[in-house]
Design a protein around this motif. Structure first.
Motif, mmCIF file in Angstrom:
data_model
loop_
_atom_site.group_PDB
_atom_site.id
_atom_site.type_symbol
_atom_site.label_atom_id
_atom_site.label_comp_id
_atom_site.label_asym_id
_atom_site.label_seq_id
_atom_site.Cartn_x
_atom_site.Cartn_y
_atom_site.Cartn_z
ATOM 1 N N SER A 141 0.849 -1.195 0.000
ATOM 2 C CA SER A 141 0.000 0.000 0.000
ATOM 3 C C SER A 141 0.881 1.241 0.000
ATOM 4 N N THR A 143 0.467 5.968 0.012
ATOM 5 C CA THR A 143 -0.244 7.221 -0.207
ATOM 6 C C THR A 143 0.658 8.106 -1.046
ATOM 7 N N THR A 191 -4.478 7.047 -2.742
ATOM 8 C CA THR A 191 -4.132 5.924 -1.866
ATOM 9 C C THR A 191 -4.320 4.626 -2.630
#
Length: 376
Positions: A141, A143, A191
């Motif tokens: 993941s 951002t 994101t």
């Protein structure tokens, strides 16, 4: 029918986000990025090291980076040129810094230049292909702060009188006019989470056309580590050797890493394949940058990507898409540029950074000792 194809063209050039107006800068750094010969470098990537702050230069090589007072290290990157870095102590004013970037100088290693058998590009690409899925899944993941800028203009629209009704409808819905550029500019927080979850939050944007037009997600959210990039076979696809030949052009060293320059040559150029240059990092076997061209629905598309390390993972910080062509007499051209600065990046703990890739054709003894990531 005409409206359908105009909307198809805008796929490459519309912004992702809603409309807002950024505020005026108070302090920071601005200037011009150019070559040693004084030629401007458009769409260069500019980022503040260790932060989410970044921007790109415009078509004339001019840039402006808004910064609060403080100390910053700013990195400048452009495909085919040496990375530049400059430290600034910003006060309550706009500093001026012009940068002349040097082209990367290539060298040929003795072993590679003396080889009489297979072009060394093939063993480099076999390793990169073998590790492509690793790189695609490595990041769990992140951002990112994304800045995008696009422009598109219809250059030719023959037999307009036959489509008068459709043209009026398009102009009413999208502010579209022949010969008038459609401009979009935005800043957003993006994101991502595996396997394919993307969310976008608008920070600021300005837009000269209707927000209901199609967007360019299909291109700039697609990774060349995937087997296919928008209906064209990636040079890092497991099927790549069926569609491409590869040529070793040389290598250069930068910041302690060696980067290989590989020419991608399609066995038959047209829709469904790419041609151009891809740079592969030695040992990592990841993408350093690329400049690839393809054809899609009558349009020539040039895709450029520049990568930079984020927590030891090479991520695309600058992407450019330039298109020109036409279909059914409709012609146009345009540009889409995306600059991203990453934060909160999480690496999947199952992916170890010291993984070994062995070319089974050139390193048969080593391949017998290992049972993972053997290139065949």
């Amino acid at each position: 029918m005409l409206k359908r194809y105009i909307i198809l063209i805008f796929l490459f050039f519309t912004s992702l986000y809603a409309i807002a107006q950024p505020g005026k800068p108070v302090s920071g750094v601005k200037g011009i990025i150019k070559t040693k010969n004084g030629q401007p470098l458009p769409f260069a990537a500019i980022a503040v090291k260790g932060t989410e702050i970044g921007t790109i230069s415009n078509e004339e090589g001019k840039y402006q980076l808004d910064l609060k007072p403080g100390y910053y290290e700013v990195v400048f990157q452009y495909l085919g040129f040496k990375t530049g870095m400059k430290a600034f102590t910003i006060e309550n004013k706009m500093e001026t810094f012009d940068l002349s970037m040097e082209e990367q100088a290539l060298t040929l290693g003795e072993v590679r230049i003396g080889s009489k058998d297979e072009d060394p590009a093939y063993t480099i690409m076999r390793r990169a292909i073998a590790k492509s899925r690793y790189h695609f899944l490595q990041v769990e993941s992140y951002t990112a702060k994304a800045y995008s800028k696009s422009s598109f203009v219809i250059t030719d629209l023959p037999m307009e009188f036959l489509y008068k009704k459709e043209l009026k409808e398009i102009e009413k819905e999208s502010n579209f006019k022949k010969g008038v550029p459609i401009l979009n500019e935005s800043v957003s927080e993006v994101t991502f989470r595996q396997p394919n979850s993307y969310k976008q939050r608008v920070i600021a944007a300005r837009n000269s056309q209707d927000k209901n037009f199609a967007n360019a997600n299909a291109y700039f959210l697609t990774s060349f580590y995937q087997p296919e990039v928008v209906k064209a076979v990636s040079p890092l696809s497991p099927r790549a050797f069926t569609y491409y030949k590869f040529e070793y052009m040389g290598a250069f060293r930068e910041n302690g890493i060696e980067v290989n320059k590989i020419k991608v040559v399609p066995r038959s150029y047209g829709e469904g394949v790419y041609k151009g240059i891809i740079h592969i990092i030695e040992g990592e076997w990841s993408i350093y940058s690329l400049d690839l061209q393809t054809v899609n629905t009558g349009f020539n598309i040039d895709i450029k990507q520049v990568y930079s390390p984020v927590q030891d993972v090479w991520m695309p910080i600058n992407q450019q898409f330039h298109v020109q062509g036409g279909i059914y007499g409709l012609k146009g051209k345009g540009d889409l540029v995306i600059s991203q600065t990453f934060s909160k990046l999480q690496v999947n703990p199952a992916f170890q950074p010291d993984i070994v890739v062995v070319d089974g054709k050139r390193e048969k003894k080593e391949a017998k000792k290992l049972s993972f990531l053997i290139v065949k």
